[in-house]
Design a protein around this motif. Structure first.
Motif, PDB file in Angstrom:
ATOM      1  N   ASN B  12     -19.281  10.434  10.072  1.00  0.00           N
ATOM      2  CA  ASN B  12     -20.308   9.970   9.164  1.00  0.00           C
ATOM      3  C   ASN B  12     -19.771   9.900   7.752  1.00  0.00           C
ATOM      4  O   ASN B  12     -19.988   8.929   7.036  1.00  0.00           O
ATOM      5  CB  ASN B  12     -21.467  10.976   9.200  1.00  0.00           C
ATOM      6  N   ALA B  13     -19.053  10.941   7.364  1.00  0.00           N
ATOM      7  CA  ALA B  13     -18.531  11.043   6.011  1.00  0.00           C
ATOM      8  C   ALA B  13     -17.624   9.856   5.696  1.00  0.00           C
ATOM      9  O   ALA B  13     -17.717   9.277   4.615  1.00  0.00           O
ATOM     10  CB  ALA B  13     -17.762  12.350   5.843  1.00  0.00           C
ATOM     11  N   GLU B  14     -16.763   9.488   6.668  1.00  0.00           N
ATOM     12  CA  GLU B  14     -15.865   8.336   6.448  1.00  0.00           C
ATOM     13  C   GLU B  14     -16.680   7.083   6.144  1.00  0.00           C
ATOM     14  O   GLU B  14     -16.387   6.342   5.221  1.00  0.00           O
ATOM     15  CB  GLU B  14     -14.994   8.117   7.696  1.00  0.00           C
ATOM     16  N   SER B  47     -28.281   7.085  -2.547  1.00  0.00           N
ATOM     17  CA  SER B  47     -27.593   8.344  -2.811  1.00  0.00           C
ATOM     18  C   SER B  47     -28.444   9.529  -2.378  1.00  0.00           C
ATOM     19  O   SER B  47     -27.973  10.649  -2.338  1.00  0.00           O
ATOM     20  CB  SER B  47     -27.221   8.457  -4.283  1.00  0.00           C
ATOM     21  N   SER B  48     -29.712   9.242  -2.046  1.00  0.00           N
ATOM     22  CA  SER B  48     -30.560  10.347  -1.592  1.00  0.00           C
ATOM     23  C   SER B  48     -30.324  10.645  -0.109  1.00  0.00           C
ATOM     24  O   SER B  48     -30.858  11.608   0.417  1.00  0.00           O
ATOM     25  CB  SER B  48     -32.031   9.999  -1.828  1.00  0.00           C
ATOM     26  N   ALA B  49     -29.513   9.810   0.557  1.00  0.00           N
ATOM     27  CA  ALA B  49     -29.212  10.056   1.968  1.00  0.00           C
ATOM     28  C   ALA B  49     -28.657  11.460   2.132  1.00  0.00           C
ATOM     29  O   ALA B  49     -27.747  11.875   1.417  1.00  0.00           O
ATOM     30  CB  ALA B  49     -28.201   9.044   2.467  1.00  0.00           C
ATOM     31  N   ILE B  50     -29.239  12.192   3.060  1.00  0.00           N
ATOM     32  CA  ILE B  50     -28.888  13.605   3.185  1.00  0.00           C
ATOM     33  C   ILE B  50     -27.494  13.753   3.791  1.00  0.00           C
ATOM     34  O   ILE B  50     -27.238  13.332   4.909  1.00  0.00           O
ATOM     35  CB  ILE B  50     -29.917  14.352   4.036  1.00  0.00           C
ATOM     36  N   THR B  51     -26.598  14.321   3.018  1.00  0.00           N
ATOM     37  CA  THR B  51     -25.286  14.660   3.546  1.00  0.00           C
ATOM     38  C   THR B  51     -24.897  16.006   2.957  1.00  0.00           C
ATOM     39  O   THR B  51     -25.158  16.300   1.801  1.00  0.00           O
ATOM     40  CB  THR B  51     -24.234  13.588   3.210  1.00  0.00           C
ATOM     41  N   LYS B  52     -24.283  16.833   3.777  1.00  0.00           N
ATOM     42  CA  LYS B  52     -23.871  18.155   3.303  1.00  0.00           C
ATOM     43  C   LYS B  52     -22.416  18.093   2.824  1.00  0.00           C
ATOM     44  O   LYS B  52     -21.888  19.056   2.307  1.00  0.00           O
ATOM     45  CB  LYS B  52     -23.998  19.174   4.437  1.00  0.00           C
ATOM     46  N   ASP B  53     -21.797  16.942   2.999  1.00  0.00           N
ATOM     47  CA  ASP B  53     -20.362  16.826   2.725  1.00  0.00           C
ATOM     48  C   ASP B  53     -20.091  16.742   1.224  1.00  0.00           C
ATOM     49  O   ASP B  53     -20.557  15.830   0.549  1.00  0.00           O
ATOM     50  CB  ASP B  53     -19.823  15.579   3.428  1.00  0.00           C
ATOM     51  N   ASP B  54     -19.329  17.702   0.680  1.00  0.00           N
ATOM     52  CA  ASP B  54     -19.076  17.748  -0.755  1.00  0.00           C
ATOM     53  C   ASP B  54     -18.262  16.557  -1.245  1.00  0.00           C
ATOM     54  O   ASP B  54     -18.418  16.109  -2.370  1.00  0.00           O
ATOM     55  CB  ASP B  54     -18.355  19.058  -1.127  1.00  0.00           C
ATOM     56  N   ARG B  55     -17.359  16.035  -0.364  1.00  0.00           N
ATOM     57  CA  ARG B  55     -16.524  14.906  -0.757  1.00  0.00           C
ATOM     58  C   ARG B  55     -17.406  13.680  -1.042  1.00  0.00           C
ATOM     59  O   ARG B  55     -17.205  12.977  -2.023  1.00  0.00           O
ATOM     60  CB  ARG B  55     -15.541  14.602   0.376  1.00  0.00           C
ATOM     61  N   CYS B  56     -18.395  13.474  -0.167  1.00  0.00           N
ATOM     62  CA  CYS B  56     -19.313  12.350  -0.345  1.00  0.00           C
ATOM     63  C   CYS B  56     -20.116  12.519  -1.629  1.00  0.00           C
ATOM     64  O   CYS B  56     -20.289  11.580  -2.398  1.00  0.00           O
ATOM     65  CB  CYS B  56     -20.285  12.241   0.817  1.00  0.00           C
ATOM     66  N   LYS B  57     -20.584  13.763  -1.844  1.00  0.00           N
ATOM     67  CA  LYS B  57     -21.380  14.031  -3.045  1.00  0.00           C
ATOM     68  C   LYS B  57     -20.564  13.744  -4.296  1.00  0.00           C
ATOM     69  O   LYS B  57     -21.059  13.127  -5.237  1.00  0.00           O
ATOM     70  CB  LYS B  57     -21.839  15.494  -3.047  1.00  0.00           C
TER      71      LYS B  57
END
Lengths: 377, 135
Positions: B12-14, B47-57
């Motif tokens: 997902n992160a990719e 950008s409000s899409a929920i992701t826990k990934d710090d790289r994405c943030k």
């Protein structure tokens, strides 16, 4: 405009309740006592002081049919007060809690009451005739934090709770021998005690103040993030709406009708929410009076020197910049409102009067009848 | 089971990173056309899409930061920004303030003042109270 009467009873009021005929009010003045006042010719006269609790009394409810008062306190106990020959006699209810009791409400049929507590537990209490004793049954291990508010569904079975874990939950409180399995309560009477009907995860912060609409079709509760949540069709497929508003968070809510809700809280001024024809809820307006800018200019001039000048100016700017400012002097409450109670309706089924109390120690009675919002009633 | 979920999250992160790169290019081109408000909207969208990934943030923050710093006329920007963006913009302003970088903080404070007047204290509370969906 709408605040019919304002009276300061104490430094701070944790909760209050009205007698069945609205002639008396019981207030908890943030101490271990409960004071009962009677109104006589525009004056409030203290007629009883209920002393039994060891610590702050934080919840009270006065049953309208049985004329019984129930109080809960930080001392982890509850008392049911019954009037016998002019005196109020207390019966201890052992809740079996290891943390403070926080809130209490009589069920609609007044044969049970529910207590929310800091022990992550809800107590359902009922009277056992043969033992002359109030029994407390616990709903355990369902909440992850303190239970801040409880609300009974009109069917006398379902109970909604809010908690500081941010969730709102609905439980069955069916007790054999107290409740009967009849068609009146619908499918709710097929459930067993303590069964969780639904858990609502709408809020990410503390949840406070929950109420059912008069028909029991809609549930409203508030979060500490300046949001109010409305839930229709509570059951397997609920319909939820989250309404964000621009001011400070709410602490308690109250349904005036199916389509109108009053919210009270940290903004010191009751807010009106209403649903339109399509069932969409939105903020309508503040209930309290709005004062114009000159009052804040005067407040500023009382402070002398350069600081006073600056202070007065910034206050002035604030008030003129922001037409929607509710923080003006002249409003009924001066601090957070924590409790809202309807004044018992007479033959007319509409609720037009209600009272609010809060950290400023005042009880304010409001009249909705003369308002332009009466369309929503 | 947990490993499986991690895998999905990485996959997902990719995809999210690719999307953010695409978004950044769009923001750059909007800024070149002197459309800072459009750029900010683009940055805040999705950008409000929920992701826990710090790289994405972080990647998302770089894009939003670029758009925030390009804002000159704060009042004009807020007037043309829909109110649905207020809460998410407030979250990014607090992220900006937490960087401690002087120009960023100055710009964020400038917008914060105007945004608070417009969106009220409720907007700040929603931003501070939401510990789950951090940006």
């Amino acid at each position: 405009m709408t605040a019919v009467s304002v009276h300061k009873f104490a430094q701070c009021i944790t909760s209050h309740a009205w007698s069945p005929d609205n002639s008396m009010i019981a207030v908890c003045p943030n101490t271990e006592e409960v004071h009962i006042y009677q109104s006589s010719e525009d004056k409030w006269e203290k007629i009883h002081v209920l002393q039994k609790h060891d610590q702050v009394v934080c919840g009270i409810d006065w049953s309208s049919k049985m004329n019984k008062i129930v109080t809960v306190s930080h001392d982890r106990n509850s008392y049911v007060w019954n009037q016998e020959g002019g005196e109020w006699v207390a019966t201890l209810v052992i809740l079996r809690l290891n943390r403070a009791a926080l809130c209490v409400q009589w069920s609609p049929k007044e044969n049970k009451f529910a207590v929310g507590s800091g022990a992550k537990t809800v107590c359902i209490c009922y009277y056992e005739q043969e033992n002359n004793w109030w029994v407390s049954k616990l709903i355990r291990k369902k909440h992850n934090s303190s239970v801040t508010s409880v609300a009974w569904h009109p069917n006398n079975i379902l109970l909604a709770t809010t908690s500081t874990d941010g969730k709102c939950r609905v439980f069955s409180t069916f007790i054999k021998g107290v409740d009967t399995r009849d068609s009146e309560a619908g499918s709710a009477s097929d459930t067993k005690f303590g069964e969780q009907i639904i858990q609502l995860d709408l809020s990410y912060s503390w949840a406070f103040g929950v109420k059912w609409s008069p028909s029991g079709n809609t549930l409203a509760y508030v979060g500490h993030n300046s949001m109010i949540y409305f839930v229709d069709d509570v059951g397997p497929s609920p319909l939820a709406q989250s309404v964000a508003f621009r001011d400070l968070p709410l602490r308690d809510v109250f349904f005036v009708s199916e389509k109108m809700v009053i919210g009270v809280g940290f903004d010191c001024n009751p807010m009106v929410f209403a649903a339109d024809e399509s069932g969409l809820w939105s903020f309508i307006r503040f209930l309290g009076q709005k004062q114009t800018a000159p009052t804040s200019a005067r407040a500023g001039s009382q402070i002398s020197g350069a600081f006073g000048k600056l202070y007065g100016q910034s206050k002035y700017n604030n008030a003129s910049d922001n037409g929607n400012d509710s923080h003006s002097s002249g409003r009924a409450h001066e601090n957070c409102i924590t409790c809202i109670v309807p004044l018992k309706k007479g033959r007319d089924s509409k609720v037009t009067h209600f009272s609010t109390s809060g950290l400023d120690g005042k009880v304010v009675i409001w009249d909705l009848g003369s308002q332009d919002i009466a369309d929503y009633l | 089971m947990a490993g499986h979920e991690d895998f999905i999250e990485a996959e997902n992160a990719e995809a999210i990173i690719t999307r953010i790169e695409h978004k950044s290019r769009k923001i750059e081109s909007l800024l070149k056309q002197y459309k800072p408000v459009e750029a900010l909207k683009t940055a805040l969208e999705g950008s409000s899409a929920i992701t826990k990934d710090d790289r994405c943030k972080s990647a998302n923050w770089i894009a939003v930061h670029r758009a925030i710093m390009a804002i000159k006329d704060v009042d004009g920007m807020l007037a043309s920004l829909d109110s649905e963006y207020y809460d998410i913009l407030m979250k990014y302003l607090y992220r900006g303030l937490s960087t401690g970088d002087r120009p960023t903080c100055e710009q964020c404070l400038r917008i914060h003042e105007k945004l608070t007047q417009r969106a009220g204290l409720g907007c700040i509370l929603r931003c501070l109270a939401d510990t789950q969906n951090t940006v």
